[in-house]
Design an enzyme around this catalytic site. Structure first.
Site, mmCIF file in Angstrom:
data_model
loop_
_atom_site.group_PDB
_atom_site.id
_atom_site.type_symbol
_atom_site.label_atom_id
_atom_site.label_comp_id
_atom_site.label_asym_id
_atom_site.label_seq_id
_atom_site.Cartn_x
_atom_site.Cartn_y
_atom_site.Cartn_z
ATOM 1 N N ASN A 182 39.333 66.546 41.283
ATOM 2 C CA ASN A 182 38.413 66.800 40.199
ATOM 3 C C ASN A 182 38.409 68.282 39.834
ATOM 4 O OD1 ASN A 182 36.149 65.649 38.552
ATOM 5 N ND2 ASN A 182 34.995 67.240 39.607
ATOM 6 N N ASP A 222 37.932 61.240 37.047
ATOM 7 C CA ASP A 222 36.957 61.146 35.964
ATOM 8 C C ASP A 222 37.233 62.168 34.869
ATOM 9 O OD1 ASP A 222 35.982 63.561 36.913
ATOM 10 O OD2 ASP A 222 33.998 62.817 37.446
ATOM 11 N N ASP A 223 38.284 62.963 35.044
ATOM 12 C CA ASP A 223 38.612 64.002 34.074
ATOM 13 C C ASP A 223 39.592 63.528 33.004
ATOM 14 O OD1 ASP A 223 37.066 66.113 35.244
ATOM 15 O OD2 ASP A 223 38.535 66.188 36.854
ATOM 16 N N SER A 253 38.058 66.883 45.327
ATOM 17 C CA SER A 253 37.464 67.744 44.304
ATOM 18 C C SER A 253 37.826 69.192 44.597
ATOM 19 C CB SER A 253 35.939 67.583 44.281
ATOM 20 O OG SER A 253 35.576 66.241 43.978
#
Length: 347
Positions: free
Chosen positions: A134, A27-28, A167
């Site tokens: 993440n 999502d980065d 993450s």
């Protein structure tokens, strides 16, 4: 706290015994240093790896499938890797195995499965999906629904693909600024790789990495060197956080904060092994947490569940139909239909 160290002792950067097709996302953004460092390690181990990740930063999107309404980018892609006006879905100019899409992480998962793979890689089926690593941890059941990293992961699981969310605890960095093996992004990738490879090497050839409908949430503490921290079997609940709305009297706006004391609801344990430490606690104490989840969100078959159903028992119809409360005619209950196994589902 006593950490379980047997898995940690077994992890290494040795080449894998089985080469897999691995689909990566995050999502980065597709220019993430964490993402690209793990990509390089997996490629070096002999895996066939494709990235399909957001064109720009998309943190906090959860499982939203937000697809672009424009055929072309209306602003530059992350770190100006691709310019304004480039197609909304395309490849990195320097690596055709790295794709971007102008959508949320979950949307990227679906664009990968339904557009990129069938059109450009026919016959290429992912054996495993990875989201991350993440920037920042994704801990507990509330963040599970909030995180774009987890959203990309359970989107893949929903399509019958084993998936692992990863993450770490380092800050954002462009991939081209990761210049040495001791950079925090390189360390996060190395720890992620060790966990992923253990899953792969412990899987018999021809078998699925995870059972159908299962996913894994891995969280990594801050790393100071290449030494792998203790790895701990954990659960999502347990000292987990959830949000409160914090009002700024001066600005007349809201932001988020953490509930204190910890909320009971987000930490209620009904599924799994409630004796395991929570992943939030594990990471706070310097360990790598590995939690297992399924996307079967039904409540377990326990007295509490029956208590809830009992409150509306008068509304339920029998097999032959009948009258519910207030004279409403109810239709016959549908026949129970069981479907199991990968062969009854499409990817």
């Amino acid at each position: 706290m006593k950490f379980a160290t047997s898995l940690a002792a077994a992890l290494s950067l040795a080449p894998t015994t089985t080469a897999l097709n691995i689909l990566m996302n995050n999502d980065d953004g597709f220019g993430s240093g964490n993402l690209r460092e793990l990509y390089k390690l997996l490629k070096a181990a002999g895996h066939d790896v494709l990235i399909v990740a957001p064109a720009t930063q998309q943190s906090g999107q959860g499982g939203r499938s937000d697809f672009s309404t424009y055929a072309n980018l209306t602003s530059p892609g992350q770190y100006d890797i691709v310019p304004t006006g480039a197609p909304a879905v395309g490849t990195d100019p320097n690596d055709s195995s790295i794709w971007y899409y102008n959508g949320t992480p979950a949307a990227c998962t679906f664009v990968a499965l339904d557009y990129v793979l069938p059109r450009y890689y026919p016959g290429w089926v992912p054996d495993l999906a990875l989201a991350g690593p993440n920037y920042g941890t994704n801990l507990g059941p509330f963040v599970y629904s909030l995180s774009g990293t987890l959203g990309a992961t359970y989107a893949a699981v929903s399509r019958s693909i084993p998936a692992i969310a990863l993450s770490a605890s380092n800050s954002a960095v462009a991939y081209f600024n990761v210049t040495n093996a001791t950079h925090p992004a390189a360390l996060a990738a190395k720890a992620s790789y060790a966990v992923v490879e253990q899953f792969i090497n412990a899987t018999a050839e021809g078998s699925a990495v995870l059972p159908l409908g299962y996913g894994v949430n891995v969280n990594i503490p801050e790393l100071s060197d290449s030494t792998l921290p203790p790895v701990v079997k954990s659960r999502l609940t347990g000292e987990a956080e959830t949000d409160i709305a914090v009002y700024d009297e001066e600005k007349k706006t809201f932001t988020w904060g953490n509930v204190r004391p910890l909320a009971a609801g987000v930490n209620a344990c009904y599924n799994g092994d409630c004796s395991l430490p929570g992943e939030t606690y594990v990471v706070a104490n310097g360990g790598i947490s590995i939690s297992v989840f399924t996307i079967d969100y039904d409540a377990p078959s326990v007295p509490y569940t029956e208590l809830v159903f009992a409150k509306v028992e008068s509304l339920f119809s029998g097999a032959s139909g009948g009258n519910g409360t207030d004279g409403y005619q109810t239709k016959p209950a549908p026949k129970k239909r069981m479907m199991t196994g990968r062969d009854v589902y499409r990817m």
